[in-house]
Write a protein that holds these residues in place. Structure first.
Motif: not given
Length: 132
Positions: A37-41
């Motif tokens: 899982v990768l990501g942020g806002t």
């Protein structure tokens, strides 16, 4: 189609609306296996969760060799050389959610992880933790 049904509940006779929701699977529905899982806002404050999976590489093509007895197939060994056995990381989807929805997802995952841990302890014959 959603149906609305009024009903009364409670001692004060207050009315609530019951809403039935029918789920319809999208034509693009599929099961996604998640390894990473990768990501942020984003700039709007939504949580962006990119889900990825890892799998071995698949050769573009390969030759099969049949034994003269006709019963056994041999894959050409060269198919596994020259970098054909590489790991492929596929970006499956990006899940965009508001903070309230992200908290719902987090609580849902936490509840299921706790239930899974309880079931594992029970299967192993271990006593339940206090408070269970």
């Amino acid at each position: 189609m959603a149906e609305k049904e009024k009903f009364q509940t409670g001692d004060d006779g207050s009315e609530f609306v019951k809403l039935r929701i029918d789920h319809v699977k999208s034509p693009q529905f599929r099961v996604i296996h998640v390894n990473q899982v990768l990501g942020g806002t984003n700039q709007f404050g939504d949580l962006c969760m990119t889900v990825l999976n890892d799998r071995p590489g698949i050769p573009d093509s390969y030759d099969l060799h049949w034994h003269s007895d006709g019963r056994q197939v041999i894959v050409d060994p060269d198919v596994f050389e020259d970098g054909n056995l590489v790991a492929v990381r596929e970006v499956e989807a990006v899940l965009m959610m508001s903070l309230p929805v992200a908290n719902l997802v987090m609580n849902w995952i936490k509840a299921h992880l706790e239930a899974y841990a309880r079931a594992e302890r029970q299967l192993a014959g271990q006593p339940a933790e206090s408070g269970e």
